[in-house]
Structure formats: structure tokens, C-alpha cells
Design an enzyme around this catalytic site. Structure first.
Site, PDB file in Angstrom:
ATOM      1  N   LYS A  47       0.825  -1.217   0.000  1.00  0.00           N
ATOM      2  CA  LYS A  47       0.000   0.000   0.000  1.00  0.00           C
ATOM      3  C   LYS A  47       0.850   1.255   0.000  1.00  0.00           C
ATOM      4  O   LYS A  47       0.495   2.251  -0.624  1.00  0.00           O
ATOM      5  CB  LYS A  47      -0.987  -0.006   1.174  1.00  0.00           C
ATOM      6  CG  LYS A  47      -1.985  -1.143   1.040  1.00  0.00           C
ATOM      7  CD  LYS A  47      -3.322  -0.880   1.682  1.00  0.00           C
ATOM      8  CE  LYS A  47      -4.305  -1.962   1.195  1.00  0.00           C
ATOM      9  NZ  LYS A  47      -5.572  -1.983   1.841  1.00  0.00           N
ATOM     10  N   LYS A  85     -11.796  -3.847  -4.612  1.00  0.00           N
ATOM     11  CA  LYS A  85     -12.377  -2.510  -4.777  1.00  0.00           C
ATOM     12  C   LYS A  85     -11.353  -1.538  -5.327  1.00  0.00           C
ATOM     13  O   LYS A  85     -11.702  -0.499  -5.860  1.00  0.00           O
ATOM     14  CB  LYS A  85     -12.937  -1.992  -3.451  1.00  0.00           C
ATOM     15  CG  LYS A  85     -11.871  -1.830  -2.393  1.00  0.00           C
ATOM     16  CD  LYS A  85     -12.383  -1.155  -1.147  1.00  0.00           C
ATOM     17  CE  LYS A  85     -11.299  -1.106  -0.103  1.00  0.00           C
ATOM     18  NZ  LYS A  85     -11.018  -2.365   0.567  1.00  0.00           N
ATOM     19  N   LYS A 106      -7.392 -10.847  -8.226  1.00  0.00           N
ATOM     20  CA  LYS A 106      -8.521 -11.012  -7.299  1.00  0.00           C
ATOM     21  C   LYS A 106      -9.503  -9.848  -7.454  1.00  0.00           C
ATOM     22  O   LYS A 106      -9.094  -8.725  -7.787  1.00  0.00           O
ATOM     23  CB  LYS A 106      -8.035 -11.149  -5.861  1.00  0.00           C
ATOM     24  CG  LYS A 106      -7.632  -9.867  -5.187  1.00  0.00           C
ATOM     25  CD  LYS A 106      -7.617 -10.010  -3.660  1.00  0.00           C
ATOM     26  CE  LYS A 106      -7.584  -8.611  -3.052  1.00  0.00           C
ATOM     27  NZ  LYS A 106      -7.980  -8.500  -1.688  1.00  0.00           N
TER      28      LYS A 106
HETATM   29  P1  ATP Z   1      -8.239  -3.947  -1.445  1.00  0.00           P
HETATM   30  O1  ATP Z   1      -8.013  -4.920  -2.568  1.00  0.00           O
HETATM   31  O2  ATP Z   1      -8.466  -2.557  -1.878  1.00  0.00           O
HETATM   32  O3  ATP Z   1      -7.295  -4.093  -0.318  1.00  0.00           O
HETATM   33  P2  ATP Z   1     -10.486  -5.567  -0.990  1.00  0.00           P
HETATM   34  O4  ATP Z   1     -11.491  -5.296  -2.054  1.00  0.00           O
HETATM   35  O5  ATP Z   1      -9.606  -6.757  -1.127  1.00  0.00           O
HETATM   36  O6  ATP Z   1      -9.624  -4.278  -0.819  1.00  0.00           O
HETATM   37  P3  ATP Z   1     -10.626  -5.685   1.853  1.00  0.00           P
HETATM   38  O7  ATP Z   1     -11.315  -4.607   2.605  1.00  0.00           O
HETATM   39  O8  ATP Z   1      -9.156  -5.747   1.851  1.00  0.00           O
HETATM   40  O9  ATP Z   1     -11.224  -5.671   0.374  1.00  0.00           O
HETATM   41  O10 ATP Z   1     -11.132  -7.099   2.295  1.00  0.00           O
HETATM   42  C1  ATP Z   1     -12.144  -7.355   3.213  1.00  0.00           C
HETATM   43  C2  ATP Z   1     -12.273  -8.847   3.361  1.00  0.00           C
HETATM   44  O11 ATP Z   1     -12.719  -9.441   2.141  1.00  0.00           O
HETATM   45  C3  ATP Z   1     -10.969  -9.539   3.706  1.00  0.00           C
HETATM   46  O12 ATP Z   1     -11.199 -10.481   4.725  1.00  0.00           O
HETATM   47  C4  ATP Z   1     -10.537 -10.221   2.448  1.00  0.00           C
HETATM   48  O13 ATP Z   1      -9.869 -11.431   2.706  1.00  0.00           O
HETATM   49  C5  ATP Z   1     -11.860 -10.494   1.752  1.00  0.00           C
HETATM   50  N1  ATP Z   1     -11.700 -10.420   0.300  1.00  0.00           N
HETATM   51  C6  ATP Z   1     -11.417  -9.307  -0.409  1.00  0.00           C
HETATM   52  N2  ATP Z   1     -11.347  -9.580  -1.723  1.00  0.00           N
HETATM   53  C7  ATP Z   1     -11.599 -10.908  -1.848  1.00  0.00           C
HETATM   54  C8  ATP Z   1     -11.679 -11.794  -2.970  1.00  0.00           C
HETATM   55  N3  ATP Z   1     -11.507 -11.375  -4.208  1.00  0.00           N
HETATM   56  N4  ATP Z   1     -11.965 -13.085  -2.747  1.00  0.00           N
HETATM   57  C9  ATP Z   1     -12.168 -13.530  -1.489  1.00  0.00           C
HETATM   58  N5  ATP Z   1     -12.094 -12.756  -0.390  1.00  0.00           N
HETATM   59  C10 ATP Z   1     -11.819 -11.452  -0.554  1.00  0.00           C
END
Ligand code: ATP
Ligand code: LTN
Length: 347
Positions: free
Chosen positions: A121, A207, A204
């Protein structure tokens, strides 16, 4: 509202999610929050909206306030029941910041610098613009967990390193000051589906993806949901088969289809077989809309009454504070601070 009354032998779990988007996406749902629902029956569950963590990057106060309520509404809409679990907002329990300070004083500078999430980050925004809060993010996360003396922390693989640091800090505190904190088990929830971006099925779903065209939001309108699913990138060939190596796009669609319907991936693959990808996508679009619609309706209903929502969160914060305050009383005493009600004011 009645506070959950945990059986004394039930293990305690804690998990959290940041209110950093206007909606949870399908990855958040399948990989995290949907897993929380059954655990409120089997454990003394604490679920937290991590708004203190959300300000480690640039943020807008009105947006944060809105997203915190939207996160709470979605969590209730997917099935968290405040009579069964403790749902609260991190900033409403000031002990988080206090314990984080104490744990920060036990964390090595190099140790914190090795956290891969920080490295990722901070390299995105550049070292000068990365905040100290971003650097100490994992220490705050350790405080979240240790305050509640959680036995286990259900999280995905991406949080493993933060959990390991949490264990190290609990052990270090206990070794230095005497047994005080519970060392949580590194329980990675098995089989947590990793959901991939529909347009870029080797990345993956996230957001922070450059384009949101392959990200399915829980609160997205049905027309847009259908369009995104129907225009998912699929692979060469036309046979619907489970093959993560050669057919990551189709396999991702099968994972989602299976997770949302409870049917096995094999069964779904057999149904579509070599009839081509089109039918699979059209049907999955309907599955996604049927999944999202009732959750959206419930989310909207919670958001229409922010006072009621706030009072659910206030009740959760009161229950959380009871537990957090007890841990902090021990921590303060062990750390060597002057303690006693006359000194602590009315807290
Ligand atoms: P960023 O990628 O911007 O860090 P994000 O969209 O991955 O954000 P987070 O807020 O980091 O979202 O994740 C919240 C929860 O959702 C975490 O426990 C993470 O493991 C889960 N998660 C996020 N993206 C995925 C995904 N593509 N598949 C499964 N679990 C996910
Ligand atoms: N860093 C986590 C969110 C989070 C969390 C926690 C998870 C903050 N505090 C405590 C488990 C326990 C994330 O981004 N998924």
C-alpha cells in the site's frame, strides 16, 4: 435489545472489515462476511467495522460516516443478528487506540516494516504520502484482537501475516509483564473462496482495481449486475469445465455459481457441458440478481432508519466496551500505569 449471552465454554472469535467502499463486493461477501453468519451460532462472535483502519489512507469524513452505516446495514442484511453476536464500530470503543499505543511500544520498527500489506500500500501512494497510521495498521489490528481475548480470528489468507504479528505481540507482552493476553490461534478459514475479477480472472476481485467492470457489488442495480456477469471474460474453447489453469474465467464463474446456489461445481459444469459459455453466463446473471435483490432490500430498509441502526451499533459498542475495559484494566496495571477509579475519572 438483549445482549448476547455467551455460554462460558464457547470460544470467542473476532473479525473485522473496513468501511472503505460504498458496497461490499462479491469477494468480500464470499470470502469474509458470509462466513461470519454461521459462526455467530457456534462461537461468542465479535464483528467490527474497522473505521479507525479506514483513515490510514486519505478519506473524507462525510463519506466515512456514510460507509460505516452502509457496512453495518449490509452486515445486518446478510444475516448478522445483534441478539447472537456483538456488532460494533471500532472507533466507538476507545480502548482500541489505547491498546494499540501500548503494543506499538512493543513492536520493532523493522518488524512493522516487513508487513507486506504496508509495503504494497505504501508503494502505491509513495513513501512520503504513506501515513504513520498505515505503518502501524497491523499493530491496531493486533489490539482489536487482543482486547477481546479472542481465541480465533476467522480471516482469509491475506491476513495471515497480521495474525502472526498479533500472536508475537501477545506473547511478548505476556513474557514481559506476566500472563495477560490470550494468544489467538491462526485459524485461516479453510476453503475461503478467492473470487477473481470478471474482466481479469487472474487478479482477485478488489475494490481498488483500476476498472470496476469486473467487480460485482452487492448493492449494484440489477441491470448493471446482469451486464457485468454476461460480459465476463471467458476463455478460449467453449466447454464449461473446472480448470483453474487453462480456464480461469469459466472456473471463476463456476465458483461463484456454486457458492451462491449451494450446488457443486461439477454438477453445474455437467449441466452446461459443451453447450457453450453463453448459457452459463445468462443463468449466472440471474443467480447473482436473485442473491443481491433481497439483501439490497434489507440494506435499504436499515438505511432508511439511521437512528435505529445507530442504536444497534451503540448497543454493540456497550457490550464490546465491557470486555475491552476489563482487558485494559489488566493491561494498564501490568504495564505499570497508576490505576484506580479516583485517578481514572468516570470511565
Ligand atoms: P483492497 O483490494 O483494496 O485491499 P479488498 O477489495 O480486497 O480491498 P478488503 O477490505 O481488503 O477488500 O477485504 C475485506 C475482506 O474481504 C478480507 O477479509 C478479504 O480477505 C476479503 N476479500 C477481499 N477480496 C476478496 C476476494 N476477491 N476473494 C475472497 N475474499 C476477498
Ligand atoms: N485488516 C482486515 C480488517 C481488520 C481485521 C481486524 C480483521 C481490521 N481489524 C481484526 C480481523 C481482525 C482486512 O483488511 N480484512
Amino acid at each position: 435489545m438483549t445482549a448476547p449471552t455467551p455460554a462460558p465454554d464457547r470460544r470467542r472469535i473476532l473479525s473485522g472489515i473496513q468501511p472503505t467502499a460504498d458496497s461490499f463486493h462479491l469477494g468480500n461477501y464470499l470470502g469474509a462476511v458470509s462466513r461470519w453468519v454461521p459462526m455467530q451460532d457456534s462461537a461468542d462472535a465479535f464483528y467490527m467495522i474497522a473505521d479507525l483502519h479506514a483513515i490510514t489512507v486519505e478519506q473524507d469524513p462525510a463519506v466515512l460516516r456514510h460507509r460505516t452505516r452502509v457496512a453495518a446495514a449490509q452486515l445486518l442484511a446478510v444475516g448478522l443478528d445483534p441478539a447472537k453476536c456483538t456488532l460494533f464500530v471500532q472507533s466507538q470503543v476507545p480502548e482500541h487506540a489505547e491498546l494499540a499505543w501500548i503494543l506499538g511500544c512493543l513492536t520493532g520498527f523493522g518488524e512493522a516494516g516487513r508487513m507486506t500489506q504496508f509495503k504494497d500500500k505504501s508503494s502505491k501512494v509513495g513513501a512520503e504520502r504513506a501515513s504513520v497510521g498505515l505503518f502501524t495498521y497491523p499493530v491496531l489490528q493486533a489490539a482489536d484482537i487482543l482486547l477481546y481475548r479472542a481465541n480465533a480470528v476467522p480471516v482469509g489468507e491475506d491476513q495471515r501475516q497480521h495474525l502472526e504479528l498479533t500472536r508475537v505481540l501477545a506473547q511478548r507482552f505476556n513474557a514481559r509483564y506476566g500472563p495477560t493476553l490470550t494468544v489467538p490461534e491462526p485459524e485461516m478459514v479453510k476453503g475461503i473462496a478467492k473470487i477473481f475479477d470478471l474482466q481479469n480472472p487472474t487478479a482477485k476481485m478488489s475494490k481498488s482495481a483500476d476498472s470496476q467492470a469486473g467487480v460485482i457489488d452487492l448493492l449494484e442495480d440489477p441491470k448493471s449486475l446482469r451486464k457485468k456477469v454476461r460480459s465476463a471474460v471467458t476463455d478460449s474453447g467453449h466447454e464449461v469445465a473446472i480448470d483453474p489453469e487453462n480456464k480461469p474465467g469459466v472456473t471463476n464463474l463456476l465458483v461463484i455459481y456454486s457458492a451462491l446456489t449451494g450446488r457443486s461445481m461439477e454438477d453445474i459444469a455437467a449441466q452446461y457441458g459443451d453447450s457453450g459459455y453463453g448459457g452459463l453466463k445468462v443463468d449466472l446473471a440471474e443467480v447473482v440478481v436473485e442473491w443481491a435483490t433481497p439483501i439490497q432490500e434489507r440494506t435499504r430498509a436499515y438505511l432508511e432508519d439511521p437512528a435505529a441502526l445507530d442504536s444497534v451499533l451503540a448497543a454493540g459498542a456497550r457490550r464490546a466496551r465491557e470486555v475491552a475495559a476489563a482487558t485494559m484494566a489488566d493491561v494498564r496495571e501490568r504495564t505499570g500505569f497508576l490505576v484506580g477509579t479516583s485517578l481514572m475519572g468516570t470511565a
